[in-house]
Write a protein that holds these residues in place. Sequence first.
Motif, PDB file in Angstrom:
ATOM      1  N   SER A 186      22.495  10.360  11.749  1.00 22.40           N
ATOM      2  CA  SER A 186      22.171  11.620  11.019  1.00 22.40           C
ATOM      3  C   SER A 186      21.449  11.538   9.999  1.00 22.40           C
ATOM      4  N   LEU A 187      21.510  10.886   8.881  1.00 21.62           N
ATOM      5  CA  LEU A 187      21.031  10.063   7.464  1.00 21.62           C
ATOM      6  C   LEU A 187      19.471  10.250   8.255  1.00 21.62           C
ATOM      7  N   CYS A 188      19.374  10.025   9.147  1.00 23.03           N
ATOM      8  CA  CYS A 188      17.746   9.676   9.367  1.00 23.03           C
ATOM      9  C   CYS A 188      17.023  10.503   9.624  1.00 23.03           C
ATOM     10  N   VAL A 189      17.897  11.645   9.886  1.00 26.65           N
ATOM     11  CA  VAL A 189      17.706  13.190  10.378  1.00 26.65           C
ATOM     12  C   VAL A 189      17.227  14.055   9.133  1.00 26.65           C
ATOM     13  N   ILE A 190      18.543  13.643   8.869  1.00 29.10           N
ATOM     14  CA  ILE A 190      18.861  14.581   7.113  1.00 29.10           C
ATOM     15  C   ILE A 190      17.636  14.323   6.632  1.00 29.10           C
ATOM     16  N   PHE A 191      16.884  12.764   6.312  1.00 30.79           N
ATOM     17  CA  PHE A 191      15.898  12.296   5.740  1.00 30.79           C
ATOM     18  C   PHE A 191      14.675  13.088   5.904  1.00 30.79           C
ATOM     19  N   LEU A 192      14.780  13.179   6.987  1.00 32.36           N
ATOM     20  CA  LEU A 192      13.718  13.407   7.904  1.00 32.36           C
ATOM     21  C   LEU A 192      12.908  15.211   7.434  1.00 32.36           C
ATOM     22  N   GLU A 193      14.592  16.004   7.850  1.00 34.19           N
ATOM     23  CA  GLU A 193      14.227  17.712   7.376  1.00 34.19           C
ATOM     24  C   GLU A 193      13.999  17.604   5.781  1.00 34.19           C
ATOM     25  N   LEU A 194      14.857  16.697   4.965  1.00 30.96           N
ATOM     26  CA  LEU A 194      14.642  16.781   3.572  1.00 30.96           C
ATOM     27  C   LEU A 194      12.848  15.958   2.829  1.00 30.96           C
ATOM     28  N   THR A 195      12.024  15.468   3.564  1.00 31.40           N
ATOM     29  CA  THR A 195      11.461  14.764   3.360  1.00 31.40           C
ATOM     30  C   THR A 195       9.527  15.544   3.830  1.00 31.40           C
ATOM     31  N   ASN A 196       9.918  15.388   4.964  1.00 30.09           N
ATOM     32  CA  ASN A 196       9.116  16.483   6.718  1.00 30.09           C
ATOM     33  C   ASN A 196       7.653  14.987   6.206  1.00 30.09           C
ATOM     34  N   ASN A 197       8.277  14.136   6.311  1.00 32.46           N
ATOM     35  CA  ASN A 197       7.144  12.644   7.064  1.00 32.46           C
ATOM     36  C   ASN A 197       7.655  12.161   7.641  1.00 32.46           C
ATOM     37  N   LEU A 198       7.264  12.712   8.691  1.00 32.30           N
ATOM     38  CA  LEU A 198       7.358  11.905  10.201  1.00 32.30           C
ATOM     39  C   LEU A 198       6.845  10.373  10.816  1.00 32.30           C
ATOM     40  N   LEU A 199       5.539   9.931   9.770  1.00 30.00           N
ATOM     41  CA  LEU A 199       5.330   8.275   9.873  1.00 30.00           C
ATOM     42  C   LEU A 199       6.528   7.875   9.199  1.00 30.00           C
ATOM     43  N   LEU A 200       7.225   8.621   8.392  1.00 30.36           N
ATOM     44  CA  LEU A 200       7.792   7.090   7.157  1.00 30.36           C
ATOM     45  C   LEU A 200       8.953   7.116   8.906  1.00 30.36           C
TER      46      LEU A 200
ATOM     47  N   LYS B 228       0.773  -0.838   0.222  1.00 31.16           N
ATOM     48  CA  LYS B 228      -0.199   0.252  -0.302  1.00 31.16           C
ATOM     49  C   LYS B 228       0.688   1.561   0.143  1.00 31.16           C
ATOM     50  N   ILE B 229       2.319   1.450   0.058  1.00 30.76           N
ATOM     51  CA  ILE B 229       3.213   2.348   0.512  1.00 30.76           C
ATOM     52  C   ILE B 229       3.555   2.553  -1.165  1.00 30.76           C
ATOM     53  N   ASP B 230       3.092   4.175  -0.976  1.00 33.74           N
ATOM     54  CA  ASP B 230       3.104   5.157  -1.922  1.00 33.74           C
ATOM     55  C   ASP B 230       4.659   4.858  -3.278  1.00 33.74           C
ATOM     56  N   GLN B 231       4.734   4.589  -3.997  1.00 32.30           N
ATOM     57  CA  GLN B 231       6.360   4.449  -5.019  1.00 32.30           C
ATOM     58  C   GLN B 231       6.934   6.633  -5.069  1.00 32.30           C
ATOM     59  N   GLY B 232       6.544   6.755  -4.428  1.00 28.82           N
ATOM     60  CA  GLY B 232       7.343   7.810  -3.990  1.00 28.82           C
ATOM     61  C   GLY B 232       7.700   7.791  -2.458  1.00 28.82           C
ATOM     62  N   LEU B 233       7.312   7.048  -1.909  1.00 28.02           N
ATOM     63  CA  LEU B 233       7.419   6.909  -0.057  1.00 28.02           C
ATOM     64  C   LEU B 233       8.715   5.761  -0.579  1.00 28.02           C
ATOM     65  N   TYR B 234       8.202   4.632  -1.833  1.00 31.55           N
ATOM     66  CA  TYR B 234       9.332   3.722  -2.053  1.00 31.55           C
ATOM     67  C   TYR B 234      10.738   4.724  -2.281  1.00 31.55           C
ATOM     68  N   ALA B 235      10.706   5.780  -3.363  1.00 29.27           N
ATOM     69  CA  ALA B 235      11.738   6.612  -4.309  1.00 29.27           C
ATOM     70  C   ALA B 235      12.940   6.917  -2.477  1.00 29.27           C
ATOM     71  N   VAL B 236      11.979   7.328  -1.829  1.00 29.22           N
ATOM     72  CA  VAL B 236      12.322   7.809  -0.758  1.00 29.22           C
ATOM     73  C   VAL B 236      13.434   6.696  -0.055  1.00 29.22           C
ATOM     74  N   LEU B 237      12.606   5.629   0.368  1.00 23.45           N
ATOM     75  CA  LEU B 237      13.434   4.676   0.817  1.00 23.45           C
ATOM     76  C   LEU B 237      14.857   4.259   0.210  1.00 23.45           C
ATOM     77  N   GLY B 238      14.962   3.678  -1.256  1.00 24.51           N
ATOM     78  CA  GLY B 238      15.944   3.005  -2.345  1.00 24.51           C
ATOM     79  C   GLY B 238      17.006   4.454  -1.804  1.00 24.51           C
ATOM     80  N   ALA B 239      16.441   5.601  -1.970  1.00 26.19           N
ATOM     81  CA  ALA B 239      17.628   6.838  -1.132  1.00 26.19           C
ATOM     82  C   ALA B 239      18.236   6.535  -0.269  1.00 26.19           C
ATOM     83  N   ALA B 240      17.587   6.718   1.038  1.00 23.05           N
ATOM     84  CA  ALA B 240      17.824   6.117   2.113  1.00 23.05           C
ATOM     85  C   ALA B 240      18.830   5.085   2.299  1.00 23.05           C
ATOM     86  N   ALA B 241      18.323   4.154   2.295  1.00 16.30           N
ATOM     87  CA  ALA B 241      19.131   2.800   1.647  1.00 16.30           C
ATOM     88  C   ALA B 241      20.349   2.272   1.206  1.00 16.30           C
TER      89      ALA B 241
END
Lengths: 626, 626
Positions: B389-403, B365-378
């Motif tokens: 630090s990566l976790c916080v940088i991604f949080l601040e880049l994407t502004n989606n706390l639920l992710l 059910k996860i959106d493909q855009g979020l898959y892209a975010v996760l792929g980049a993080a991985a």
Amino acid sequence: MWDMNHMIQGHQLIALKWRKSELGKWRWLLLSSVMISITIYLVPSLQIFGSIGAVSAGLDLGKEGPLVHIGACISSLLAQGGPDNHRVKWKWMRYFNNDRDRRDLITCGSSAGVCAAFRAPVGGVLFALEEVATWWRSALLWRTFFSTAIVVVVLRASIEYCNTGKCGLFGKGGLIMFDVSDVSVYYHLLDVVPVVVIGVIGGLLGSLYNHLLHKVLILYNLINQKGRICKMLLSLSVALFTSVCLYFLPFLAKCSPCDPDLLGTICPSTGRTGNFKQFNCPPGYYNDLASLLHTSNDDAVRNLFSTSTPNEYHPTSLLIHFGLYCILGLFTFGIAVPSGLFLPIILMGASYGRLLGICAAPYTKIDQGLYAVLGAAALMAGSMRMTVSLCVIFLELTNNLLLLPITMIVLLIAKTVGDCFNPSIYEIILELKGLPFLEAHPEPWMRNLTVGELADAKSPVVTLCGVEKVARIVEVLRNTTHNGFPVVDQGVTPPIGAPGCATELHGLILRAHLVAALKKKWFSSEKRRTEEWEVREKFTSVDLAERGMTIEEVIVTKDEMELYMDLHPLTNTTPYTVVESMSVAKAMVLFRQVPPVIGILTRQDLRASNILTAFPHLEETERKRK
Amino acid sequence: MWDMNHMIQGHQLIALKWRKSELGKWRWLLLSSVMISITIYLVPSLQIFGSIGAVSAGLDLGKEGPLVHIGACISSLLAQGGPDNHRVKWKWMRYFNNDRDRRDLITCGSSAGVCAAFRAPVGGVLFALEEVATWWRSALLWRTFFSTAIVVVVLRASIEYCNTGKCGLFGKGGLIMFDVSDVSVYYHLLDVVPVVVIGVIGGLLGSLYNHLLHKVLILYNLINQKGRICKMLLSLSVALFTSVCLYFLPFLAKCSPCDPDLLGTICPSTGRTGNFKQFNCPPGYYNDLASLLHTSNDDAVRNLFSTSTPNEYHPTSLLIHFGLYCILGLFTFGIAVPSGLFLPIILMGASYGRLLGICAAPYTKIDQGLYAVLGAAALMAGSMRMTVSLCVIFLELTNNLLLLPITMIVLLIAKTVGDCFNPSIYEIILELKGLPFLEAHPEPWMRNLTVGELADAKSPVVTLCGVEKVARIVEVLRNTTHNGFPVVDQGVTPPIGAPGCATELHGLILRAHLVAALKKKWFSSEKRRTEEWEVREKFTSVDLAERGMTIEEVIVTKDEMELYMDLHPLTNTTPYTVVESMSVAKAMVLFRQVPPVIGILTRQDLRASNILTAFPHLEETERKRK
């Protein structure tokens, strides 16, 4: 916080180290996940046994305190390989029974606790980093990160499972506790003025709170020492006072008419949680103070943080709320109930921030709910003096990234203002409890004192010879409380006919190892050095790594007292040493950075208050300087 | 990274320390804000002079590299009190001219750089904490936090000011670069499977990328050494290859019809940035590969991260994009152009994540855009091995706390998988450049080697006497490159008739102090110790704290060569010392934690590769163990 029991670490056995590096990461992953799952599943049981009274009495208490405590306790238990007194030891857990792993596990546990309390995984890691650990390694960073990741996944899974209402109110509100992301933040240069004001007042209030709480805690300590009945009476009277205030104060507030748009749907709210409590008001009206007081603390914070509700609360109601929670916040912490500090300070700060927001309303565009958030952040920083971790915790609590720049400024201002007056609330409590937590910075006067002078001021060192009589070892262990003893040996060219043993330092031996050797009855009838292989046959690394035995548990017969024991194989020959003329400030930096402890000085000795006891004149100089 | 020039710190003068503690915090606040403002205002000038070609050529480069570099350079300049060669020294800046303050400032500068690149203030602080600093203090934590707070406030103010279009495209997109907060994240237990797969593949790809980049960088080093023309030809050919690929590859993609809802309004987009480029397609159609390639890197990431667009990209287009950026990412980094690694890896990871998302679409059910975010993080975690630090940088880049929970799991899995194969990309680059950055963990074989053995394997120690002939000092300084020399002195009972000076260690003297004393011509005709007040008259603390003079700049006449110099007052009498039998692993922990350096061993000597040069048999054992 958790340094108390780890005064001395000493050398860790190479064998143990090797085994550890083989097991490596996987062991950690496994262990952390086990630990954290237990934490999460124990939370309800704690709430039942420990905090049920406090929570249902509506006491002004945070829940992060008990949770951090539970996390740390479970980790400590696991690190000992199970509860000690029941001898329920898990074999594979024995590898963690050494000071370093135990310390790491406790750090993981406390970050997991913060994470569980605020649903703030990154904030939990940073809290452990900024406030808990004296000694930080990069491996620890990602281990705590792993713990909080597990917590948040379990939390998320439980929320998902409970979504259908199977578990009562659990999981309502989702992963973000105080969501204010629905309002967009626009601000201009002029908004800097109220933001700076919030920060400065937050810093002042925070340090005032620290000062007063210190006095109250001293008073409570006196009362609590008088016995259990006094303790209980104190708790009961605080609970009674809280209940009376919470119930009767709303009568002071005037009834406000509901907004016509909300009338009937969400205002007034009866029989459920919500912003607009009817209480004593006629239909179509609500009592704003009752909305704040006749609800759980979490909901009160949510109400204060609620955005786009500029006229919901009268300034007088907010003032009463602020005043009440200032009093409750001071008098509730310290009674015999598991409690944390976050929520009381957030409640205080939120009402003060919202008050300020109402005052600043004509000049600013920022929503009053955001003012409440900023006020809470300012008071937290003013009292706890954390920066990065608070910032991330607030980000994770409120989910409003655009608020971040202002939050950072407020935190920095409040911390700076607060630091001018007194230390952080945690340092005050640590000092009250007498825990030997080394401060991060050496005091300026420590630079003018050498380690040699400090060592001279203490009682003379108790040393052991390389091959020592059992009687003397037992005597030394019984009559001192030191955790480590320097082992001295004959020099390279032994002086003929010299009495006793000479004074060349061979190394440092730990109390635990001495006790273990005594228990294994590892004696010899002649005064000779043993071979290393003999030792290896006698002791496994696991035997030596185990702690917790006391000298009183070991029985040595009179005959054995006359035998000898070779301490060489058990001695750590490479303790950290410092030259006598090194300043105490420099030695303290070493102690703070390197976990184990050198020959004669202990962490205790480097604490400012202990040094001042030994050198009273320094205190006078210090006072004059101020 | 920045440890190179600070091999030895030695003692800092008490006088200087006192003055610093008086100035205290305010000095820091002032300085950091000055520094950061300069950083921000210099950014455009760098972009003009350094990166303008790279950016407009569409090279596959990140901008955090140059920004971190600028931040660090400015801080280093400020810490030296201004540029050295022009003698433009600011008087009040001289207080920072010591190693510790310089190091702190450089850390602040690099965190400010990351913050400016990603608009991620907390991420910047944590990046500096996790990746840059070898030695971390709590004061440093809030100083870097202050720097990034200033950056983000200045950034926010500039965005506000430029909102009306005064500054071109600057500030478009606001404070959050890749906002995906518009989609709510719902996930179930089954979604764990694709998340784990993303993490594992991310870790594998990341370590493969590290491995290949290492080889490419070695090749590039060989080419670049051949001269400037080769260097330029290399850069030009990479730029040409990039341009050709970016322009012609979209011809391979098929044209897709626009969604009827979007037709005419945002699809196709012509003459502006957007998701749907028309390129070679008829009206009403768009070319999906052109949308990714004919745009800036930032916009390409935004397009890949865009949510609720499940059918926008064909798998083949994404595959081509992924393949192209794998090649570009490998061959662009290392050419003579200022570049960073974040954006190339994010681009690669985003297209791989989106590909995976398309494959997993029927089951998740996860959106493909979020898959892209996760792929980049991985992929980031697989290559850079950071977690918090990566976790916080991604949080601040994407502004989606639920992710956040999923992001944490993906990061941990990718990091763990990557760590099985090779070290992080930063460690690989550091090693290639030969910088003596101490690793966080001692290698296992270091435990079996003592410090004494290591010292023996090196060339013999050069020592100076307490009162030394000028000729010998000059000779030693000219013929060695050491930064510190042990000063030995006569013992308590001087052996009569012993040649030279005896061997009791008095302390450590720094090269800089020797040179300063030579320059001040601080000689005496007889071999005697001087009084301390004489020294205090001669040298101010500021004189001694200054660095940068070399022995070649000092002229000593032949007569002076025969005079004597008393080294006692300039000697640091409390260096950190370790016993000879201490294991290298333990000494390394000490070195990593305590900034200065002891008598004979330097940080250099404790690097694994240097030790292996001295003890070749260890390398063989190591290989066998593997």
